[in-house]
Design an enzyme around this catalytic site. Structure first.
Site, PDB file in Angstrom:
ATOM      1  N   CYS A 271       0.676  -1.290   0.110  1.00  0.00           N
ATOM      2  CA  CYS A 271       0.051  -0.086  -0.044  1.00  0.00           C
ATOM      3  C   CYS A 271       0.864   1.297  -0.007  1.00  0.00           C
ATOM      4  O   CYS A 271       0.452   2.358  -0.378  1.00  0.00           O
ATOM      5  CB  CYS A 271      -0.937   0.031   1.186  1.00  0.00           C
TER       6      CYS A 271
ATOM      7  N   GLU B 178      -5.232   2.844  -8.438  1.00  0.00           N
ATOM      8  CA  GLU B 178      -4.050   2.112  -7.945  1.00  0.00           C
ATOM      9  C   GLU B 178      -3.886   0.660  -8.524  1.00  0.00           C
ATOM     10  O   GLU B 178      -4.791  -0.030  -8.854  1.00  0.00           O
ATOM     11  CB  GLU B 178      -4.566   1.698  -6.283  1.00  0.00           C
TER      12      GLU B 178
HETATM   13  P1  NAD Z   1      -9.384  -6.696  -0.479  1.00  0.00           P
HETATM   14  O1  NAD Z   1     -10.263  -5.379  -0.217  1.00  0.00           O
HETATM   15  O2  NAD Z   1      -9.671  -7.299  -1.702  1.00  0.00           O
HETATM   16  O3  NAD Z   1      -9.442  -7.516   0.816  1.00  0.00           O
HETATM   17  C1  NAD Z   1      -9.127  -7.102   1.962  1.00  0.00           C
HETATM   18  C2  NAD Z   1     -10.202  -7.959   3.255  1.00  0.00           C
HETATM   19  O4  NAD Z   1     -11.494  -7.551   2.572  1.00  0.00           O
HETATM   20  C3  NAD Z   1     -10.037  -9.567   2.730  1.00  0.00           C
HETATM   21  O5  NAD Z   1     -10.009 -10.042   3.834  1.00  0.00           O
HETATM   22  C4  NAD Z   1     -11.033  -9.743   1.779  1.00  0.00           C
HETATM   23  O6  NAD Z   1     -11.754 -10.954   2.339  1.00  0.00           O
HETATM   24  C5  NAD Z   1     -12.455  -8.857   2.167  1.00  0.00           C
HETATM   25  N1  NAD Z   1     -13.051  -8.479   1.290  1.00  0.00           N
HETATM   26  C6  NAD Z   1     -12.806  -8.187  -0.114  1.00  0.00           C
HETATM   27  N2  NAD Z   1     -13.921  -7.893  -0.870  1.00  0.00           N
HETATM   28  C7  NAD Z   1     -15.012  -7.653   0.188  1.00  0.00           C
HETATM   29  C8  NAD Z   1     -16.386  -7.503  -0.157  1.00  0.00           C
HETATM   30  N3  NAD Z   1     -16.945  -7.229  -1.292  1.00  0.00           N
HETATM   31  N4  NAD Z   1     -17.067  -7.394   0.910  1.00  0.00           N
HETATM   32  C9  NAD Z   1     -16.577  -7.820   2.244  1.00  0.00           C
HETATM   33  N5  NAD Z   1     -15.258  -8.219   2.428  1.00  0.00           N
HETATM   34  C10 NAD Z   1     -14.368  -8.007   1.320  1.00  0.00           C
HETATM   35  O7  NAD Z   1      -7.831  -5.899  -0.534  1.00  0.00           O
HETATM   36  P2  NAD Z   1      -6.660  -6.992  -0.912  1.00  0.00           P
HETATM   37  O8  NAD Z   1      -6.632  -7.161  -2.268  1.00  0.00           O
HETATM   38  O9  NAD Z   1      -6.705  -8.241  -0.050  1.00  0.00           O
HETATM   39  O10 NAD Z   1      -5.653  -6.042  -0.406  1.00  0.00           O
HETATM   40  C11 NAD Z   1      -4.997  -4.944  -1.284  1.00  0.00           C
HETATM   41  C12 NAD Z   1      -5.511  -3.647  -1.056  1.00  0.00           C
HETATM   42  O11 NAD Z   1      -5.265  -3.350   0.163  1.00  0.00           O
HETATM   43  C13 NAD Z   1      -4.842  -2.421  -1.792  1.00  0.00           C
HETATM   44  O12 NAD Z   1      -5.799  -1.629  -2.020  1.00  0.00           O
HETATM   45  C14 NAD Z   1      -3.795  -1.910  -0.638  1.00  0.00           C
HETATM   46  O13 NAD Z   1      -3.420  -0.567  -1.084  1.00  0.00           O
HETATM   47  C15 NAD Z   1      -4.849  -2.037   0.634  1.00  0.00           C
HETATM   48  N6  NAD Z   1      -3.786  -1.983   1.557  1.00  0.00           N
HETATM   49  C16 NAD Z   1      -3.697  -0.882   2.192  1.00  0.00           C
HETATM   50  C17 NAD Z   1      -3.007  -0.698   3.491  1.00  0.00           C
HETATM   51  C18 NAD Z   1      -2.903   0.466   4.081  1.00  0.00           C
HETATM   52  O14 NAD Z   1      -2.284   0.454   5.170  1.00  0.00           O
HETATM   53  N7  NAD Z   1      -3.506   1.625   3.839  1.00  0.00           N
HETATM   54  C19 NAD Z   1      -2.139  -1.603   3.786  1.00  0.00           C
HETATM   55  C20 NAD Z   1      -1.972  -2.984   3.065  1.00  0.00           C
HETATM   56  C21 NAD Z   1      -3.050  -3.004   1.986  1.00  0.00           C
END
Ligand code: NAD
Length: 540
Positions: free
Chosen positions: A323, A423
């Protein structure tokens, strides 16, 4: 290639037995045995849940296949935890809270001390799990563990961080204000830091006296499964740390379960906005770290060699799946001519499986993610940008089926292009040009995100101006990925954060606790009041 390494001669026998077990179960049980290659796993096992300090088989009807991103071989199957399993996890956490909330702060601090030691002892095993399931290189996976370990270390300072306020407010009358745990709290984690982000929650939840239900990413839950059992070994009582699995149904359960008081979410904008909205509407505290577009300004007075190395490392490390990855470079004036050197340095990065010696860039998480990155690079071309280094159609030797994208540099990028507005979350650096510092700062401040921003300069005054004027929440001056250590907090802002209290540091402790004030009046004279006062107490 051997799949496991044995550190102790005495564990050889165990290792032989282990090859007949599932990778998931081996990675859980043996600190000295863990995968060391991307070799196909013959009988991939099922990932279990973790409740009341025990691994539990799931009776799920839906399973999510987890593939090694370097090969797309099946590693394990992750359950969509059933409603009964989800309820059982909260039951366990609720029951544990009844006694854990009254445990002494010193006993919880001891758990944190032990947890730190155990993470260190299991560091290699945790990292191997991450490389296998998430894809990042082994050294980078060790860094993932380290950044989480540092949160656990900082949590040991809880005796200072939780100390309250006290004042004698009137004669013989004292008020003290201190913080108490909330109860059952939850964490919903992303795929890109399988150890670090669970460790943003586990140690702080323990030292503050809460009990936790954690949902790792369904794409790489292995490290969280190991960590839960290390918390048990460290002394966390049954029910204090519980792991559930799955996708939206698990998240909806967490959002609607009234016994869960607070949710820590890290992930994408789409899921985070939904979780923040529904969680807060249900009366819960929610802290949500979201997506990002992290810019760096490159000034002509910068140390050229150091800056270019820093930019290449921060743009392409972890295959851009951080991120805080440096994903947008703003050249100022003549530094646009330095971009070719960035391209040359990026070409030298070795793209391969994360277990391979010398690999700089591993695969991205899934074929879908790879395709999306390709589509974004395609769109940049169509919208008039130049692909100065093209990582499409990249194949890593020995890994024909992996999700590899080579380092990519896109120049001539402008706001409004898809490659800038979204992103990318891949090894792609977009380059924009400005003629002066003010315009570069204004460009960055127009971006909706505010996770991190960096400047490369040899002028302290310029660095100070940048620090004052830039709107991102984590600022680096000659530091490309300015994520603070956990005696501070992770302070992304604008579109990169929803909530009021940030992760870890003092803010993280505040998020997991609530104030209580107690006012006492023990009269020093042996007074026997005979007449009640009905006036508003003024403490005079
Ligand atoms: P994601 O949103 O797809 O998944 C994150 C979590 O949310 C997972 O546990 C997933 O099961 C759940 N999830 C996903 N879609 C969902 C939905 N529609 N409804 C309910 N729950 C849902 O994210 P990812 O692909 O695992 O991670 C990458 C993203 O995370 C990037 O955008 C990155 O920038 C962000 N990120 C941010 C930070 C920060 O500190 N700002 C740190 C790490 C990652």
């Amino acid at each position: 290639m051997s799949r496991f390494v044995s550190l102790k001669a005495s564990s050889r026998l165990l290792n032989r037995r282990a090859t007949a077990l599932t990778t998931a179960s081996i990675m859980r049980r043996m600190a000295s045995s863990y995968p060391t290659s991307h070799a196909k796993i013959e009988n991939p096992g099922k990932t279990q849940g973790y409740v009341n300090n025990q691994y539990v088989d799931s009776g799920a009807s839906k399973w999510i296949d987890l593939h090694d991103p370097a090969t797309n071989n099946l590693v394990t199957r992750v359950p969509q935890s059933t409603p009964q399993e989800l309820t059982a996890a909260v039951d366990a956490a609720e029951e544990a809270f009844k006694t854990f909330k009254n445990s002494s702060i010193l006993s919880r601090q001891q758990i944190a001390f032990n947890f730190v030691k155990l993470i260190r002892e299991n560091w290699d095993r945790l990292a191997a799990s991450i490389t296998l399931e998430q894809g990042k290189t082994l050294p980078d996976a060790k860094g993932d563990v380290l950044r989480g370990l540092q949160v656990a270390e900082a949590a040991c300072n809880v005796t200072q961080d939780l100390s309250g306020q006290f004042l004698e407010v009137s004669k013989d009358m004292e008020t003290k204000m201190y913080r108490e745990p909330l109860g059952v709290v939850a964490a919903i984690c992303p795929f890109n830091f399988p150890a670090m982000i669970p460790l943003w929650s586990i140690p702080l939840s323990i030292v503050t006296g809460n009990t936790l239900v954690l949902k790792p990413s369904e794409r790489d839950p292995g490290a969280a499964m190991i960590l839960a059992d290390l918390a048990r070994q460290a002394g966390a009582p049954p029910g204090v740390i519980n792991i559930v699995h799955g996708q939206a149904p698990t998240v909806d359960f967490i959002l609607d379960e009234p016994r869960i008081k607070a949710i820590s979410f890290v992930g994408s904008d789409k899921a985070g906005k939904y979780i923040h909205q529904r969680g807060t509407a249900n009366g819960k505290r929610v802290q949500a770290n979201l997506g990002a577009k992290n810019h760096a300004i490159l000034l002509p007075d910068a140390n050229k060699n150091a800056s270019l190395n820093a930019i290449v490392g921060a743009a392409f490390g972890a295959a851009g799946q951080r991120c805080m990855a440096l994903s947008a470079l703003v050249t100022v004036g003549e530094t646009k001519s330095w971009v070719q050197e960035i391209v040359e340095r990026a070409k030298k990065l070795k793209v391969s499986g994360g277990f391979e010696e010398g690999t700089d860039v591993g695969p991205v998480i899934s074929p879908e993610s790879k395709q999306r990155i390709y589509d974004i690079i395609d769109s940049a071309e169509k919208e008039g940008a130049t692909i100065a280094l093209d990582g499409r159609s990249y194949t890593a030797e020995g890994y024909p089926n992996g999700n590899f994208v080579g380092p990519t540099v896109i120049t001539g990028v402008k706001p409004g292009m898809r490659c800038y507005d979204e992103e990318i979350f891949g090894p792609v650096l977009v380059v924009l040009e400005e003629e002066n510092l003010d315009d570069a700062i204004a460009l960055i401040n127009r971006n909706k995100y505010g996770n991190g921003s960096a400047i490369f300069t040899n002028s302290g005054a310029t660095g100070y101006k940048f620090q004052k004027e830039i709107e991102a929440g984590q600022v680096g001056i000659n530091v490309p990925i300015p994520v603070p250590l956990p005696m501070f907090s992770f302070t992304g802002n604008k579109g990169s954060f929803l909530g009021d209290l940030n992760f870890y540091g003092k803010a993280g402790i505040h998020f997991l606790t609530q104030y209580k004030t107690v006012t006492t009046h023990w009269r020093s004279e042996d007074a026997v009041a005979t007449k009640a006062s009905v006036n508003m107490p003024t403490h005079n």
